[in-house]
Design an enzyme around this catalytic site. Structure first.
Site, PDB file in Angstrom:
ATOM      1  N   HIS A  28     -10.445  -5.618  -2.848  1.00 32.91           N
ATOM      2  CA  HIS A  28      -8.976  -5.711  -2.342  1.00 32.91           C
ATOM      3  C   HIS A  28      -9.004  -6.206  -0.771  1.00 32.91           C
ATOM      4  CE1 HIS A  28      -9.675  -1.566  -2.095  1.00 32.91           C
ATOM      5  NE2 HIS A  28      -9.140  -1.368  -0.869  1.00 32.91           N
ATOM      6  N   ASP A  61       0.877  -1.160   0.015  1.00 34.78           N
ATOM      7  CA  ASP A  61      -0.102  -0.066  -0.052  1.00 34.78           C
ATOM      8  C   ASP A  61       0.903   1.210   0.303  1.00 34.78           C
ATOM      9  OD1 ASP A  61      -3.167   0.497   1.274  1.00 34.78           O
ATOM     10  OD2 ASP A  61      -1.713   2.222   0.933  1.00 34.78           O
ATOM     11  N   ILE A  62       0.506   2.330  -0.842  1.00 34.54           N
ATOM     12  CA  ILE A  62       1.509   3.483  -0.902  1.00 34.54           C
ATOM     13  C   ILE A  62       1.261   4.173   0.130  1.00 34.54           C
ATOM     14  CG2 ILE A  62      -0.077   4.941  -2.371  1.00 34.54           C
ATOM     15  CD1 ILE A  62       3.707   4.178  -3.290  1.00 34.54           C
ATOM     16  N   HIS A  65      -6.880  -5.621   2.509  1.00 35.13           N
ATOM     17  CA  HIS A  65      -5.666  -5.292   3.435  1.00 35.13           C
ATOM     18  C   HIS A  65      -4.974  -6.368   4.442  1.00 35.13           C
ATOM     19  CE1 HIS A  65      -6.483  -0.919   2.588  1.00 35.13           C
ATOM     20  NE2 HIS A  65      -7.642  -1.317   2.430  1.00 35.13           N
TER      21      HIS A  65
HETATM   22  P1  5GP Z   1      -9.757   1.367   0.405  1.00 33.89           P
HETATM   23  O1  5GP Z   1     -10.676   1.568  -0.902  1.00 33.89           O
HETATM   24  O2  5GP Z   1      -9.687  -0.121   1.028  1.00 33.89           O
HETATM   25  O3  5GP Z   1     -10.678   2.343   1.383  1.00 33.89           O
HETATM   26  O4  5GP Z   1      -8.737   2.290   0.456  1.00 33.89           O
HETATM   27  C1  5GP Z   1      -7.708   1.944  -0.738  1.00 33.89           C
HETATM   28  C2  5GP Z   1      -6.098   1.703  -0.465  1.00 33.89           C
HETATM   29  O5  5GP Z   1      -5.429   1.830  -1.664  1.00 33.89           O
HETATM   30  C3  5GP Z   1      -5.729   2.926   0.673  1.00 33.89           C
HETATM   31  O6  5GP Z   1      -5.151   2.157   1.570  1.00 33.89           O
HETATM   32  C4  5GP Z   1      -4.674   3.339  -0.297  1.00 33.89           C
HETATM   33  O7  5GP Z   1      -3.436   3.855   0.317  1.00 33.89           O
HETATM   34  C5  5GP Z   1      -4.204   2.547  -1.460  1.00 33.89           C
HETATM   35  N1  5GP Z   1      -3.951   3.047  -2.638  1.00 33.89           N
HETATM   36  C6  5GP Z   1      -4.765   4.068  -3.492  1.00 33.89           C
HETATM   37  N2  5GP Z   1      -4.078   4.328  -4.523  1.00 33.89           N
HETATM   38  C7  5GP Z   1      -2.914   3.614  -4.503  1.00 33.89           C
HETATM   39  C8  5GP Z   1      -1.879   3.486  -5.496  1.00 33.89           C
HETATM   40  O8  5GP Z   1      -1.885   4.248  -6.616  1.00 33.89           O
HETATM   41  N3  5GP Z   1      -0.756   2.717  -5.353  1.00 33.89           N
HETATM   42  C9  5GP Z   1      -0.972   1.862  -4.118  1.00 33.89           C
HETATM   43  N4  5GP Z   1       0.090   1.142  -3.884  1.00 33.89           N
HETATM   44  N5  5GP Z   1      -1.678   2.000  -3.025  1.00 33.89           N
HETATM   45  C10 5GP Z   1      -2.793   2.617  -3.468  1.00 33.89           C
END
Ligand code: 5GP
Length: 130
Positions: free
Chosen positions: A93, A29-30, A95
């Site tokens: 996805h 995660d970035i 985590h």
């Molecule tokens: P969620 O959709 O589960 O609420 O969060 C999405 C997750 O994807 C977040 O933790 C965010 O940091 C990660 N994320 C969003 N864009 C990118 C990206 O371009 N690259 C990576 N490696 N992680 C990402």
């Protein structure tokens, strides 16, 4: 339009990849809430995790298990916590987050600021433990 995770899977957008199989892809995660915070993502784009077909969902869980065991060996921690949120990126996805207590899985905590070298080193450690 392809999701940001589909672009990561095809390599259009760079990532710190840790694992891949026929149906799934895992990368750091970035904006990690812990060192070794990984996202396990099915290659086929589905918005909501529980809309994924049973066989693919099983594949994703078993893939996540393999990756979680590698993270656990690479990062000192009590357990690998898992969470599904999916409010930011509409591509299902999981985590995978190294935790020592419930406080380590708080998405409101400040994100870690890691250098590219630190990201690379963490990803390499996980890969070596797969
Ligand atoms: P969620 O959709 O589960 O609420 O969060 C999405 C997750 O994807 C977040 O933790 C965010 O940091 C990660 N994320 C969003 N864009 C990118 C990206 O371009 N690259 C990576 N490696 N992680 C990402």
């Amino acid at each position: 339009m392809a999701s940001i995770f589909s672009k990561i899977i095809t390599g259009e957008i760079p990532s710190y990849k840790v694992a891949e199989d026929a149906h799934n892809f895992a990368f750091l995660d970035i904006n990690p809430i812990a060192r070794g915070h990984v996202l396990a993502v099915p290659k086929t784009e589905t918005d909501y995790l529980f809309d994924i077909a049973d066989d693919r969902l099983s594949d994703l869980i078993l893939f996540s298990k393999r990756v979680a065991k590698a993270i656990k060996k690479a990062i000192p921690c009590k357990r690998i916590g898992i969470a599904t949120v999916g409010l930011e990126v509409p591509h299902a996805h999981i985590h995978l987050i190294p935790i020592n207590g419930i406080y380590d899985i708080d998405f409101n905590r400040p994100k870690l600021k890691l250098s590219p070298e630190e990201f690379r080193e963490i990803a390499e450690n996980i890969v070596q433990n797969l």
